[in-house]
Design a protein around this motif. Structure first.
Motif, PDB file in Angstrom:
ATOM      1  N   ALA A 243       0.831  -1.201   0.000  1.00 52.93           N
ATOM      2  CA  ALA A 243       0.000   0.000   0.000  1.00 52.93           C
ATOM      3  C   ALA A 243       0.870   1.257   0.000  1.00 52.93           C
ATOM      4  O   ALA A 243       0.559   2.241  -0.677  1.00 52.93           O
ATOM      5  CB  ALA A 243      -0.931  -0.010   1.206  1.00 52.93           C
ATOM      6  N   LEU A 244       1.977   1.224   0.761  1.00 48.40           N
ATOM      7  CA  LEU A 244       2.901   2.363   0.750  1.00 48.40           C
ATOM      8  C   LEU A 244       3.470   2.589  -0.644  1.00 48.40           C
ATOM      9  O   LEU A 244       3.530   3.734  -1.133  1.00 48.40           O
ATOM     10  CB  LEU A 244       4.041   2.132   1.740  1.00 48.40           C
ATOM     11  CG  LEU A 244       3.726   2.250   3.234  1.00 48.40           C
ATOM     12  CD1 LEU A 244       4.947   1.842   4.049  1.00 48.40           C
ATOM     13  CD2 LEU A 244       3.308   3.669   3.592  1.00 48.40           C
ATOM     14  N   GLN A 245       3.904   1.519  -1.275  1.00 55.41           N
ATOM     15  CA  GLN A 245       4.491   1.648  -2.605  1.00 55.41           C
ATOM     16  C   GLN A 245       3.458   2.103  -3.628  1.00 55.41           C
ATOM     17  O   GLN A 245       3.750   2.955  -4.483  1.00 55.41           O
ATOM     18  CB  GLN A 245       5.127   0.313  -3.032  1.00 55.41           C
ATOM     19  CG  GLN A 245       6.248  -0.161  -2.113  1.00 55.41           C
ATOM     20  CD  GLN A 245       7.329   0.880  -1.917  1.00 55.41           C
ATOM     21  OE1 GLN A 245       7.706   1.579  -2.847  1.00 55.41           O
ATOM     22  NE2 GLN A 245       7.826   0.994  -0.679  1.00 55.41           N
ATOM     23  N   ASP A 246       2.242   1.552  -3.534  1.00 56.12           N
ATOM     24  CA  ASP A 246       1.180   1.961  -4.454  1.00 56.12           C
ATOM     25  C   ASP A 246       0.833   3.440  -4.280  1.00 56.12           C
ATOM     26  O   ASP A 246       0.430   4.112  -5.226  1.00 56.12           O
ATOM     27  CB  ASP A 246      -0.079   1.123  -4.224  1.00 56.12           C
ATOM     28  CG  ASP A 246       0.072  -0.316  -4.711  1.00 56.12           C
ATOM     29  OD1 ASP A 246       1.047  -0.593  -5.445  1.00 56.12           O
ATOM     30  OD2 ASP A 246      -0.774  -1.157  -4.348  1.00 56.12           O
ATOM     31  N   GLY A 247       1.015   3.945  -3.055  1.00 55.38           N
ATOM     32  CA  GLY A 247       0.698   5.347  -2.773  1.00 55.38           C
ATOM     33  C   GLY A 247       1.837   6.306  -3.079  1.00 55.38           C
ATOM     34  O   GLY A 247       1.735   7.503  -2.790  1.00 55.38           O
ATOM     35  N   GLY A 248       2.917   5.792  -3.629  1.00 58.09           N
ATOM     36  CA  GLY A 248       4.036   6.657  -3.992  1.00 58.09           C
ATOM     37  C   GLY A 248       4.917   7.047  -2.823  1.00 58.09           C
ATOM     38  O   GLY A 248       5.587   8.087  -2.852  1.00 58.09           O
TER      39      GLY A 248
END
Length: 265
Positions: free
Chosen positions: A232-237
């Motif tokens: 989720a962190l990576q997907d959120g940039g």
């Protein structure tokens, strides 16, 4: 050895208190004398009646704002000390050496952790600073946290990951606490949990000596909760946001140093 600190603001006051607690002989001066007096109350810190009274100190720490320094240069040229230390952000060694008229100058870049003697401080030394003076600088910085010698050219990067970067950790703690609030934990308790988790992560990294990716991987069980959160962190940039924050702070530091070189601050 007497250490004199010019400026009793947040950082100057924190450094003075930490040095006094480490049994250094500390004197302070501030144009607002009430600040210096308040800082000295109940401590071994002595108050200087004038900036010139710092003359003969083993080291003088310039803890005033960068825009204040130009108004002090003429008076500082009349003061002698074994070591000049400046914590003024964005004011390079060349400017300090030129305006103070000395080559025994180092720069410190501490962070607000100095208040709890947990600062991370970068040290840059001029080419004429002796080994003994470098050792003195390290001893002083170590009294209020950890310290690293770096080339002055890397100070903007250091500011991005530490001087300003500590604020990014505060932002992370706040946002994690707010997520806890959303899930039902009151903010004060959620913030305390996020804070202690940050300390836990830092101490684990320090004690084990392992790199961050290795430790992150250890926490991520296959098909578990942590990997979902990391995704989720990576997907959120998250990675880009952190790198952009560091680069933005570093770029601003470079702008300030350029202005200082041309006398604009």
């Amino acid at each position: 050895m007497r250490i004199s600190i010019i400026g009793c603001g947040n950082m100057g006051g924190a450094i003075a208190s930490a040095l006094a607690a480490s049994e250094w002989e500390v004197s302070v001066y501030d144009k607002a004398e009430e600040k210096a007096i308040a800082l000295s109350e109940g401590t071994s810190i002595s108050v200087l009646s004038s900036l010139e009274d710092a003359n003969g100190s083993g080291a003088i720490i310039l803890a005033v704002k960068p825009q204040v320094l130009p108004s002090l240069y003429e008076r500082l040229r009349e003061v002698e000390t074994d070591l000049w230390i400046s914590i003024a952000a964005g004011v390079p060694l060349s400017v300090l050496e030129d305006h103070i008229g000395r080559d025994n100058v180092v720069r410190f870049m501490p962070n607000i952790g100095a208040k709890s003697r947990k600062s991370v401080t970068a040290i840059a030394a001029g080419s004429e600073v002796s080994t003994e003076q470098r050792d003195l600088a390290l001893s002083i910085a170590s009294a209020f946290g950890s310290a690293y010698f770096l080339p002055e050219s890397l100070f903007p990067a250091f500011i991005g990951i530490s001087g300003s970067g500590i604020a990014f950790y505060f932002e992370m703690m706040h946002q994690m606490a707010m997520a806890g609030v959303k899930a039902g934990i009151p903010y004060p308790e959620a913030l305390a949990i996020a804070r202690d988790t940050a300390i836990s992560a830092a101490e684990t990294a320090k004690d084990t000596g392992r790199n961050a990716i290795e430790l992150e991987t250890m926490v991520c069980s296959a098909a578990g909760t942590t990997i979902e959160g990391v995704k989720a962190l990576q997907d959120g940039g998250f990675a880009s946001a952190v790198m952009n924050a560091v680069e933005s702070a570093a770029s601003r530091s470079i702008e300030l140093e350029t202005k200082a070189r041309y006398g604009e601050i």
